[in-house]
Scaffold this motif. Structure first.
Motif: not given
Length: 325
Positions: A20, A156, A158-160, A163
């Motif tokens: 990541s 990508t 959910d991760e963004k 963050e």
């Protein structure tokens, strides 16, 4: 500076093992602290979009680094771009600046302040580490690209959002950071099933591709545009307030509505938007934006709706029998 030549291989393995951007940044910061030692302070500036269109932002600094506001980023970039490619460092009065290049372009730099000059061998180690970082970042980004639209893919998303909620994407906010809010918008191509049924899936894919290109070109470098699935898209972007976010989305909607599409001629999109804040799961943000999108569909399509504008019944009702696609 510590003797580090024997650790180069281990650091390379550490960097290429990160999966990541956030952990990659943390790994690089730890390695630079080890390489430069406690007597040095440093600041790392980089364009995470891998584009010269975005001015490099401050990604992280060492604990010893004083305030970076005095660093004139555009001026440094101009001077670094004038260096020959075989020049590894720009030496200034109180600091040394190492350019960070990718595909021949200067996309950032490492500022190092210390009393003694960095030796050529130490430059080589730092340049190697920074080069590995950039290529690993590029690898991570390319793995997140949807092959048809070249937008970020669903994996990508959910991760963004996580963050952003955690404050790990603060470098993207270029100014007035305390006054910026993040927004999630969901967009869907109106009557897309009819397009596929009438013109076929090849034309349907061309419509998706052109809509994706229009979305991407009408958002800023540093905003996130995703292909969420099928003919649905997601946009995550900062604005000063909801009114500004609605204006931005409405401008994009108008651009798409006024564009002539091959074979199909006219295509419109419907959108829903909600603010991103703490204490809510990613699925809840998506649900809110989807409910606002549903409202746009249910009242005529080709419009933008904010979740905050919905009344209680609109916020809790299901999609029912309305054909969304």
């Amino acid at each position: 500076m510590s003797k580090v030549s024997s650790c180069g291989y281990e650091w390379t393995i550490e960097l290429v093992s990160q999966n990541s951007e956030h952990t990659l940044d943390k790994c690089l910061a730890i390695i630079l602290s080890t390489v430069l030692g406690k007597t040095c302070s440093f600041a790392f500036f980089f364009s995470k979009s891998l584009s010269i269109q975005q001015v490099p932002c401050l990604i992280f600094t060492s604990k010893q680094m004083p305030c970076c506001e005095h660093i004139d980023v555009p001026s440094l970039l101009e001077r670094l771009n004038k260096l020959n490619h075989d020049v590894q460092v720009l030496s200034l009065a109180q600091m040394q600046v190492l350019p960070i290049r990718y595909q021949g372009l200067v996309l950032g730099f490492l500022v190092v302040t210390q009393n003694t000059l960095i030796s050529n061998s130490e430059h080589n180690v730092l340049s190697h580490i920074l080069n590995i970082y950039v290529h690993q970042l590029a690898t991570l980004q390319y793995a997140r690209i949807d092959p048809l639209t070249q937008l970020l893919n669903r994996q990508t998303f959910d991760e963004k959002v996580l963050e952003i909620v955690a404050g790990k994407e603060a470098w993207l906010v270029r100014e007035h950071c305390n006054d910026i809010c993040w927004y999630l918008a969901m967009a869907d191509i109106d009557h897309f099933k009819l397009v596929n049924d009438t013109y076929g899936h090849v034309i349907g894919d061309e419509v998706i591709l052109l809509v994706a290109q229009l979305l991407k070109s009408n958002f800023r470098i540093g905003d996130y545009v995703f292909r969420y699935g099928g003919e649905e898209f997601a946009m995550v972007f900062p604005c000063k307030n909801e009114g500004e976010a609605l204006d931005k989305l409405d401008n994009v909607r108008e651009v798409i509505a006024s564009t002539r599409f091959p074979q199909v001629n006219n295509v419109t999109i419907s959108l829903g938007v909600t603010e991103i804040n703490e204490g809510v799961q990613v699925s809840d943000y998506v649900d809110r934006a989807d409910r606002a999108l549903y409202h746009s569909k249910s009242v005529g399509r080709n419009r933008v709706t904010a979740f905050s504008s919905l009344n209680y019944v609109d916020k809790v009702q299901q999609t029912g029998d309305i054909e969304l696609f």
